[in-house]
Scaffold this active site. Sequence first.
Site, short mmCIF file in Angstrom:
data_model
loop_
_atom_site.label_atom_id
_atom_site.label_comp_id
_atom_site.label_asym_id
_atom_site.label_seq_id
_atom_site.Cartn_x
_atom_site.Cartn_y
_atom_site.Cartn_z
CB SER A 138 60.32 91.28 39.47
OG SER A 138 61.42 91.42 40.35
CE1 TYR A 151 58.93 96.82 41.00
CE2 TYR A 151 60.16 95.02 42.02
CZ TYR A 151 59.82 95.76 40.90
OH TYR A 151 60.35 95.44 39.68
#
Length: 247
Positions: A138, A151
């Site tokens: 990501s 995250y």
Amino acid sequence: MTNSNDGLLIIGGTSDIGREIGIRLCRGRQVVLAARRAPDLQPFYEAGATKVHILYFEAADLRAYRTLFQQAEQLAGEINLVLVAFGVLGDQQRAEVDEFHAADIATIDYTAQIAMLTVIADELRPRTTRSTIVAFSSIAGWRPRRANYVYGSAKAGLDAFCQGLTDALHGTAVRVITVRPGFVIGSMTHGMKPAPMSVTSAEVADILAPIIQGDQGSRTVWIPGKLQLLAALMRLIPRRMWRRMPR
């Protein structure tokens, strides 16, 4: 180029991205959907899958991973394409005060991912037929932000692992496609304000499907492509400004 007659395993069979890619690539294949809850099989049959199987998958049960892969091959024959598409976003505010929630995010988005990728690579490495592993990093891991650093840190670790795994598999018949998407509009981000350069799961799949079907080797894919330029600029932003950046 992947062989459409071999099996497709989607780990995270109810994930938006995994399903969208799988539907585009399932024609002529047997498909195994590994998920905690029962996925909808009809879209795969409508897209041309010859058979769709379901296996129960609990991401926190790392000891069951190798058995899961072996069961998938018992059901669908030799697996030559694996999408590792499970994960959680988590609640950053909660993670800052709840150490168990922070650990849960790290376990699912990093520890479980590298355990699964290790199993898959180990199972596929001895083979001479071409196979593909697709893993999802990501933009959040490129430079973790104050707004989602738990995250982001997990994704940063996963990305580093994927780069190393790619090098470790060099010279084998296994290739690794590491995907670095930006904000993906879908069930995981439901209710959140989309970030600049946001994409849908369908758009991610439209970009990735021809890459997976192609005959190029391992690679890292930014989605959208122009996100790579933004990522380069992100490295240059002073920390006093960076800490104010939104998710």
